[in-house]
Design an enzyme around this catalytic site. Structure first.
Site, PDB file in Angstrom:
ATOM      1  N   ASN A   1      12.052  46.823  13.487  1.00 54.69           N
ATOM      2  CA  ASN A   1      11.344  48.178  13.871  1.00 54.69           C
ATOM      3  C   ASN A   1      10.453  48.326  12.854  1.00 54.69           C
ATOM      4  O   ASN A   1      10.959  48.839  11.696  1.00 54.69           O
ATOM      5  CB  ASN A   1      12.548  49.052  14.253  1.00 54.69           C
ATOM      6  CG  ASN A   1      11.853  50.664  14.232  1.00 54.69           C
ATOM      7  OD1 ASN A   1      10.866  50.556  14.782  1.00 54.69           O
ATOM      8  ND2 ASN A   1      12.630  51.660  14.389  1.00 54.69           N
ATOM      9  N   TRP A   2       9.237  48.128  13.200  1.00 58.21           N
ATOM     10  CA  TRP A   2       8.089  48.396  12.290  1.00 58.21           C
ATOM     11  C   TRP A   2       7.939  49.908  11.929  1.00 58.21           C
ATOM     12  O   TRP A   2       7.046  50.302  11.241  1.00 58.21           O
ATOM     13  CB  TRP A   2       6.838  47.729  12.564  1.00 58.21           C
ATOM     14  CG  TRP A   2       6.865  46.314  12.641  1.00 58.21           C
ATOM     15  CD1 TRP A   2       8.063  45.560  12.456  1.00 58.21           C
ATOM     16  CD2 TRP A   2       5.804  45.288  12.972  1.00 58.21           C
ATOM     17  NE1 TRP A   2       7.624  44.121  12.658  1.00 58.21           N
ATOM     18  CE2 TRP A   2       6.259  43.886  13.056  1.00 58.21           C
ATOM     19  CE3 TRP A   2       4.818  45.382  13.462  1.00 58.21           C
ATOM     20  CZ2 TRP A   2       5.715  42.889  13.339  1.00 58.21           C
ATOM     21  CZ3 TRP A   2       3.759  44.434  13.812  1.00 58.21           C
ATOM     22  CH2 TRP A   2       4.210  42.918  13.906  1.00 58.21           C
ATOM     23  N   LYS A   3       8.130  50.636  12.896  1.00 63.86           N
ATOM     24  CA  LYS A   3       8.189  52.125  13.001  1.00 63.86           C
ATOM     25  C   LYS A   3       6.527  52.373  12.949  1.00 63.86           C
ATOM     26  O   LYS A   3       5.680  51.720  13.452  1.00 63.86           O
ATOM     27  CB  LYS A   3       8.657  52.992  11.868  1.00 63.86           C
ATOM     28  CG  LYS A   3      10.336  52.373  11.805  1.00 63.86           C
ATOM     29  CD  LYS A   3      10.816  53.331  10.726  1.00 63.86           C
ATOM     30  CE  LYS A   3      12.563  52.699  10.855  1.00 63.86           C
ATOM     31  NZ  LYS A   3      13.711  53.501  10.070  1.00 63.86           N
TER      32      LYS A   3
ATOM     33  N   HIS B   1      16.219  56.366  18.769  1.00 65.66           N
ATOM     34  CA  HIS B   1      16.460  56.070  17.438  1.00 65.66           C
ATOM     35  C   HIS B   1      16.436  57.567  16.865  1.00 65.66           C
ATOM     36  O   HIS B   1      15.966  58.482  17.384  1.00 65.66           O
ATOM     37  CB  HIS B   1      15.085  55.331  17.065  1.00 65.66           C
ATOM     38  CG  HIS B   1      15.176  54.943  15.677  1.00 65.66           C
ATOM     39  ND1 HIS B   1      15.010  55.946  14.675  1.00 65.66           N
ATOM     40  CD2 HIS B   1      15.358  53.913  15.034  1.00 65.66           C
ATOM     41  CE1 HIS B   1      15.046  55.261  13.460  1.00 65.66           C
ATOM     42  NE2 HIS B   1      15.145  53.970  13.612  1.00 65.66           N
TER      43      HIS B   1
ATOM     44  N   GLU C   1      15.145  58.602  14.633  1.00 68.29           N
ATOM     45  CA  GLU C   1      13.911  59.443  14.226  1.00 68.29           C
ATOM     46  C   GLU C   1      13.231  60.289  15.246  1.00 68.29           C
ATOM     47  O   GLU C   1      12.425  61.124  15.396  1.00 68.29           O
ATOM     48  CB  GLU C   1      12.963  58.516  13.600  1.00 68.29           C
ATOM     49  CG  GLU C   1      13.352  58.215  12.137  1.00 68.29           C
ATOM     50  CD  GLU C   1      12.888  56.910  11.534  1.00 68.29           C
ATOM     51  OE1 GLU C   1      12.018  56.026  12.164  1.00 68.29           O
ATOM     52  OE2 GLU C   1      13.580  56.291  10.620  1.00 68.29           O
TER      53      GLU C   1
ATOM     54  N   GLU D   1      23.280  52.759  13.769  1.00 66.85           N
ATOM     55  CA  GLU D   1      22.505  53.163  12.814  1.00 66.85           C
ATOM     56  C   GLU D   1      22.821  54.467  12.183  1.00 66.85           C
ATOM     57  O   GLU D   1      22.233  55.642  12.262  1.00 66.85           O
ATOM     58  CB  GLU D   1      21.011  53.395  13.128  1.00 66.85           C
ATOM     59  CG  GLU D   1      20.416  51.961  13.634  1.00 66.85           C
ATOM     60  CD  GLU D   1      19.051  51.890  13.629  1.00 66.85           C
ATOM     61  OE1 GLU D   1      18.412  50.785  13.149  1.00 66.85           O
ATOM     62  OE2 GLU D   1      18.372  52.802  13.784  1.00 66.85           O
TER      63      GLU D   1
ATOM     64  N   GLY E   1      16.425  54.059   5.636  1.00 69.35           N
ATOM     65  CA  GLY E   1      15.546  54.182   4.538  1.00 69.35           C
ATOM     66  C   GLY E   1      15.888  54.849   3.266  1.00 69.35           C
ATOM     67  O   GLY E   1      14.914  55.453   2.504  1.00 69.35           O
TER      68      GLY E   1
ATOM     69  N   SER F   1      19.046  50.461   6.048  1.00 72.05           N
ATOM     70  CA  SER F   1      18.955  49.711   4.681  1.00 72.05           C
ATOM     71  C   SER F   1      19.606  48.249   4.722  1.00 72.05           C
ATOM     72  O   SER F   1      20.007  47.589   3.655  1.00 72.05           O
ATOM     73  CB  SER F   1      19.582  50.579   3.397  1.00 72.05           C
ATOM     74  OG  SER F   1      18.752  51.731   3.377  1.00 72.05           O
TER      75      SER F   1
ATOM     76  N   GLY G   1      14.437  47.838   9.415  1.00 72.58           N
ATOM     77  CA  GLY G   1      13.444  48.723   9.181  1.00 72.58           C
ATOM     78  C   GLY G   1      12.283  48.211   8.224  1.00 72.58           C
ATOM     79  O   GLY G   1      11.689  47.417   8.633  1.00 72.58           O
ATOM     80  N   GLY G   2      12.597  48.909   7.133  1.00 70.85           N
ATOM     81  CA  GLY G   2      11.632  48.424   5.710  1.00 70.85           C
ATOM     82  C   GLY G   2      11.634  46.653   5.715  1.00 70.85           C
ATOM     83  O   GLY G   2      10.445  46.310   5.365  1.00 70.85           O
TER      84      GLY G   2
HETATM   85  P1  13P Z   1      15.674  50.652   7.328  1.00 68.48           P
HETATM   86  O1  13P Z   1      16.218  49.111   7.504  1.00 68.48           O
HETATM   87  O2  13P Z   1      14.227  50.913   6.810  1.00 68.48           O
HETATM   88  O3  13P Z   1      16.840  51.740   6.508  1.00 68.48           O
HETATM   89  O4  13P Z   1      15.583  51.453   8.736  1.00 68.48           O
HETATM   90  C1  13P Z   1      16.365  51.120   9.814  1.00 68.48           C
HETATM   91  C2  13P Z   1      16.012  51.656  10.954  1.00 68.48           C
HETATM   92  O5  13P Z   1      15.830  52.641  11.221  1.00 68.48           O
HETATM   93  C3  13P Z   1      15.832  50.392  12.086  1.00 68.48           C
HETATM   94  O6  13P Z   1      15.464  51.185  13.335  1.00 68.48           O
END
Ligand code: 13P
Length: 251
Positions: free
Chosen positions: A9-11, A96, A98, A168, A174, A214, A235-236
């Site tokens: 997930n590149w956000k 998600h 967010e 999640e 993050g 993470s 994510g990251g």
């Molecule tokens: P991180 O891996 O950056 O913690 O993000 C997880 C995430 O929200 C994937 O959708």
């Protein structure tokens, strides 16, 4: 056997050129083996391009980070499931944390998004997770059960089999605070039990449940070794080709 999945997930990151470079770098060094499905979730403007880049591979797919719950209409700035499917994407993230937090998406809307996605032959990856306070006051099982019941458990057996669940924990996203393998396994087993109670063991055993929060090239192996963890929503670490490939090779 359940599908093993590693999804990035590149956000809200990357430009078009970065997106192309990242996908090409992953494709050149990641095993294209059907045993592990790899999915890119780029920002919406690059979805068509990323879908074209993965076309013809055996194990790579593209997906959108969100879709609207309506079929079409006057919703400026939004994207329909039909538009996403027409770009060649196969998946869509729904719920998600967010989106729940910053865009105030509620369980009823998420239920409609899941239906809309399925109606356009997209597989929804439905995200669930508790806040830190909910973990600390031991309400986390109830929170996850409610999220499943309110947005997913209206589906028929054949429809739910087309979905994926991502656990999640919000406190792990993050933050660098990963759930321990024991914490992840405990919740994934709970989700599997909830699926079993609702749909029976045969269906529950076929639905992939991913861990996100993470998850990185260092800890993926021990998380994926948990019996009910079927992969990760990253994510990251999905923004760096080498790390994403390492995670995809962590089974
Ligand atoms: P991180 O891996 O950056 O913690 O993000 C997880 C995430 O929200 C994937 O959708």
């Amino acid at each position: 056997m359940r599908k093993k999945i590693v999804a990035g997930n590149w956000k809200m990151n990357k430009t078009q050129e970065d997106a192309k470079n990242l996908v090409e770098a992953v494709l050149s060094s990641c095993k294209d083996e059907a045993a592990v499905t790899k999915i890119f979730f780029p920002p919406m403007p690059f979805l068509g391009m990323v879908s074209s880049l993965v076309q013809g591979t055996s194990s790579f797919s593209a997906g959108a980070q969100n879709c609207h719950y309506a079929e079409s209409g006057a919703f400026t700035g939004e994207t329909s499931a039909a538009a996403i499917a027409s770009c060649g994407a196969s998946y869509v993230l729904v719920g998600h944390s967010e989106r729940r937090q910053y865009f105030l998406e509620n369980d009823e809307q998420l239920k409609q998004k899941i239906d809309r996605a399925l109606g356009h032959s997209l597989s929804p990856i439905y995200c669930v997770g508790e806040q830190l306070a909910e973990r600390n006051n031991h309400h986390y099982f109830t929170v996850i059960k409610n999220q499943l019941q309110n947005s997913l458990f209206h589906l028929s057996e054949s429809a739910v089999l087309r979905t994926v669940i991502a656990y999640e924990p919000v406190w792990a996203i993050g933050t660098g605070l990963t759930a321990t393998p024991d914490q992840a396994q405990e919740m994934h087993a709970f989700i599997r039990l909830a699926l079993t109670e609702k749909y029976g063991i045969a269906v529950a055993q076929k639905i992939s449940v991913l861990y996100g929060g993470s998850c990185n090239a260092k800890n993926a192996k021990e998380l994926f070794a948990c019996p009910d963890v079927d992969g990760g929503l990253i994510g990251g670490a999905s923004l760096i080709a080498e790390d994403f490939v390492k995670i995809a090779h962590s089974f």
